[in-house]
Enzyme design. Structure first.
Site, mmCIF file in Angstrom:
data_model
loop_
_atom_site.group_PDB
_atom_site.id
_atom_site.type_symbol
_atom_site.label_atom_id
_atom_site.label_comp_id
_atom_site.label_asym_id
_atom_site.label_seq_id
_atom_site.Cartn_x
_atom_site.Cartn_y
_atom_site.Cartn_z
ATOM 1 N N PHE A 129 31.256 -12.212 19.981
ATOM 2 C CA PHE A 129 30.313 -13.220 19.501
ATOM 3 C C PHE A 129 31.089 -14.284 18.725
ATOM 4 C CE2 PHE A 129 26.934 -15.041 16.914
ATOM 5 C CZ PHE A 129 25.990 -15.281 17.902
ATOM 6 N N ASP A 201 31.150 -4.536 14.620
ATOM 7 C CA ASP A 201 29.958 -5.386 14.548
ATOM 8 C C ASP A 201 28.864 -4.673 15.344
ATOM 9 O OD1 ASP A 201 27.943 -7.262 15.045
ATOM 10 O OD2 ASP A 201 29.340 -8.955 15.029
ATOM 11 N N TYR A 226 17.729 -8.584 12.291
ATOM 12 C CA TYR A 226 16.646 -9.351 12.906
ATOM 13 C C TYR A 226 16.542 -9.165 14.415
ATOM 14 C CZ TYR A 226 20.521 -12.729 13.415
ATOM 15 O OH TYR A 226 21.726 -13.327 13.685
ATOM 16 N N LYS A 227 17.387 -8.340 15.003
ATOM 17 C CA LYS A 227 17.294 -8.076 16.440
ATOM 18 C C LYS A 227 16.446 -6.816 16.657
ATOM 19 C CE LYS A 227 21.827 -10.222 17.252
ATOM 20 N NZ LYS A 227 21.348 -11.542 17.688
ATOM 21 N N ARG A 375 20.034 -13.258 29.990
ATOM 22 C CA ARG A 375 19.972 -11.971 29.278
ATOM 23 C C ARG A 375 18.517 -11.502 29.161
ATOM 24 N NH1 ARG A 375 22.904 -11.887 23.630
ATOM 25 N NH2 ARG A 375 21.035 -13.105 23.157
#
Length: 416
Positions: A129, A201, A226-227, A375
């Site tokens: 990322f 991560d 928040y995912k 995705r």
């Protein structure tokens, strides 16, 4: 499963089906982007009302004590700990993923400077990322002592690249583009054998699959809430440090919340014992409080049950997309093997961005990442088998009709 009716039957028998009722989902929307932003827990509205109307509006400054605001980063960290194989008082919810990565990366380099000062390389994947790479690049430039960032192009190359000059290996457990799942135990062991420390991560794995940091021998871990954890947009992130390394060094953002005696207001910094030293400044209490609403749902099930459903959902989606859309230029880039797959499925299409925009208009929400990657995230807390079936069918319809060629779908928005 060869029919939509079989999917409906499977949903009816699903022991996790009732968990969907814990969330606010727009009717008829197929939401396959929980790997980017999780949906809103029903409890969040009541909780934010409590924080704003009662704790803030009425309690005002006394709520730091009476409502437990000051203790919230540690208390929520303990709520999260069981999902990542951490112990009590080993996790804090605080700051952003990028900020926490900076903290642990500096801490890891300081440890290595004591142990093996010749190690100057921060190793990571080129398709990690971007914020992880940017933070490492900025730190290497700031230190200006021969530190550098080395990028590799595959999991196999990553393992081969760990060498005598490697200080830290930064790995996102589930790759944000491909959904590739790294073997945490195996890669950590290899890094340690080569003298390197690991930073994991967990943004695309926490809440989607079982994680056991301590059993894997991990050194540092950070991640967002928040995912899959459904903490809300921009919700605070978390940080974990192995107890063996935690007190060896300061973290660089030595703010007052990480001081051993915060309200003594001393003129010299002394880090708090334990994981609390990884706090920095005053915490955002409203968004912090929302995190608990998402975490509460996880305590009604097990990560193993969620993992089994996740794999079944992604298996179904892959199979149906390939069957329904075989005449179109789609390329699966997500591993088929369960041991290498996270909880999202990625297909490449030459016009992936436009296809995703057309799908969103048809009520199927996924997202797009460069280059050409569509995705589709499956969150087992609320994703259904019929969602996977219908999403594949609607994708086929969009591709067959050429709907994605409409000009309105080709104009890039700020967030993809």
């Amino acid at each position: 499963m060869s029919t939509r009716e079989q999917c409906l039957e499977l949903d009816a028998q699903d022991p996790l089906a009732s968990l969907r009722n814990e969330f606010s989902l727009p009717e008829k929307l197929i939401y396959l982007d929980g790997n980017s932003l999780g949906v809103c827990p029903n409890a969040a509205l009541e909780r934010v009302h409590q924080v704003v109307k009662v704790e803030w509006a009425e309690g005002l400054v006394t709520s730091w004590n009476s409502a437990g605001w000051r203790a919230l980063p540690e208390r929520l960290g303990n709520r999260l700990a069981s999902l990542i194989g951490a112990g009590e008082n080993e996790v804090v919810i605080t700051d952003t993923t990028s900020t926490n990565l900076y903290k642990v990366l500096v801490a890891a380099l300081r440890v290595q400077a004591q142990r093996a000062p010749e190690r100057k390389v921060i190793l990571t994947e080129r398709n990690n990322f971007p914020t992880d790479i940017y933070i490492a690049e900025g730190l290497a430039e700031l230190l200006d002592q021969g530190y550098s960032v080395r990028l590799v192009d595959s999991p196999d190359e990553l393992q081969r690249a760990v060498g005598d000059d490697t200080a830290v290996v930064m790995i996102t457990q589930v790759n944000y583009k491909t959904g590739y799942l790294h073997n945490m135990s195996e890669l950590t062991r290899l890094c340690h054998e080569k003298g390197a420390l690991t930073i994991w991560d967990l943004c695309h794995s926490v809440g989607a699959l079982p994680i056991d940091l301590k059993a894997a021998g991990a050194d540092y871990a950070i991640g967002c809430t928040y995912k899959y954890l459904n903490g809300g947009p921009g919700a605070p992130a978390f940080v974990w440090v192995s107890p063996a390394l935690r007190d060896m060094t300061w973290q660089p953002l030595s703010g007052w919340w990480g001081h051993a005696r915060q309200f003594q207001m001393e003129s010299h910094y002394e880090p708090a014992p334990g994981i609390s030293r990884y706090l920095c400044g005053t915490q955002p209490m409203i968004s912090m409080a929302m995190v608990e609403c998402g975490l509460d749902v996880f305590h009604k099930t097990s990560m193993q049950a969620l993992r089994e459903k996740s794999l079944a959902l992604t298996d179904l989606f892959i199979k149906q997309v390939e069957a329904r859309c075989s005449s179109h230029p789609l390329t699966l880039i997500t591993p088929r093997e369960h041991i290498y797959r996270g909880s999202h499925v990625s297909f490449e299409h030459p016009h992936g961005y436009s296809v995703i925009q057309a799908l969103i208009e048809r009520g199927v929400v996924g997202d797009y990442r460069e280059p050409h990657i569509m995705r589709f995230g499956f969150t087992p807390l609320y994703s259904r088998f019929v969602d996977a079936w219908d999403a594949a069918e609607i994708l086929g319809q969009v591709l067959d009709s050429g709907l994605w060629r409409d000009e309105r779908f080709m104009t890039r928005k700020q967030v993809t």
